[in-house]
Scaffold this active site. Sequence first.
Site, PDB file in Angstrom:
ATOM      1  N   GLU A  45       6.318   0.541   0.959  1.00 10.54           N
ATOM      2  CA  GLU A  45       5.940   1.747   0.549  1.00 10.54           C
ATOM      3  C   GLU A  45       7.438   1.871   0.338  1.00 10.54           C
ATOM      4  O   GLU A  45       8.165   1.867   0.863  1.00 10.54           O
ATOM      5  CB  GLU A  45       5.793   2.883   1.100  1.00 10.54           C
ATOM      6  CG  GLU A  45       4.175   2.879   1.557  1.00 10.54           C
ATOM      7  CD  GLU A  45       3.943   3.922   1.937  1.00 10.54           C
ATOM      8  OE1 GLU A  45       4.979   5.150   2.316  1.00 10.54           O
ATOM      9  OE2 GLU A  45       2.850   4.171   2.762  1.00 10.54           O
ATOM     10  N   ASP A  56       8.884  16.008   3.749  1.00  7.50           N
ATOM     11  CA  ASP A  56       9.446  14.695   4.664  1.00  7.50           C
ATOM     12  C   ASP A  56      10.338  15.410   5.175  1.00  7.50           C
ATOM     13  O   ASP A  56      10.055  16.442   5.942  1.00  7.50           O
ATOM     14  CB  ASP A  56      10.017  13.691   3.764  1.00  7.50           C
ATOM     15  CG  ASP A  56       9.163  12.862   2.810  1.00  7.50           C
ATOM     16  OD1 ASP A  56       9.194  12.273   3.258  1.00  7.50           O
ATOM     17  OD2 ASP A  56       9.351  13.292   1.997  1.00  7.50           O
TER      18      ASP A  56
END
Length: 264
Positions: A45, A56
């Site tokens: 990723e 995040d």
Amino acid sequence: MNSISSVFSSEQSVFIPYISLGDPDYDSCVIWADALIRGGAGILELGIPFTDPVADGPVIQKAFKRSLAHPFSMDKILEVTSEIHKLHPQIPLVYLTYFNPLFSMGLESFTERAKNSGIQGLIIPDLPFDTPEAEEFFSQLERKRIDFIHLVTPATTEDRIRSMKSLASGFIYYVTSYGVTGERGSIASGLEDRIRMVRKIVGLPVCAGFGISTSDQSKVISTYADGVIIGSAVQRIIEENGSDRNNCADKLLAYASEIRASMR
């Protein structure tokens, strides 16, 4: 070039590490990617830095801040992606990105260039799959044979999971806990049953991410998840060691090898 689906053809769970592109610089990211793949990553990723990464946690937010301290351009993102792909063409690459950078570039241009750089899948946390804009984008991705990887959380209802079935491809990213990304000390209760339920409904591999950081955790989760996704723990190694490329690459290789060896 292997497809994402082909990576899941064996019975062994797949290790999927994440790196934020541009942290601490773009050239170093090619070295980080190489170390992680040599350590056993089956899919990689690649995070596209963004100014407002709502999904995040602090480790990846700081990584994005370091990335964006340098001049940012999608041209550079795609160039580095292509370099990683040329080093390891057999490893599928997946972008984890917010929608705005793609929209700003132009979706048709982005999908064309992303495919040419080696990208095989996209994860977009802030793009609902049931909007007209998303449907048009999905059509473009389908034409380019780029998988759109849906996120499922502990709060996602079974009806909504069923509605993903016709649009999802590649694998399902199962978010193991509430909140933002980051390392956690324990595995959420009921995770195994939930992952098995999602797999049964959608008919795709289900990979677990958010909060996984140790080989003990990956050992357990890999017995029932098709893949284990680790981001913050990888980025922490880069945060603490990224100023010394050789040392950081060695630590990433050792960490990836430890995680891979623990998985069933």
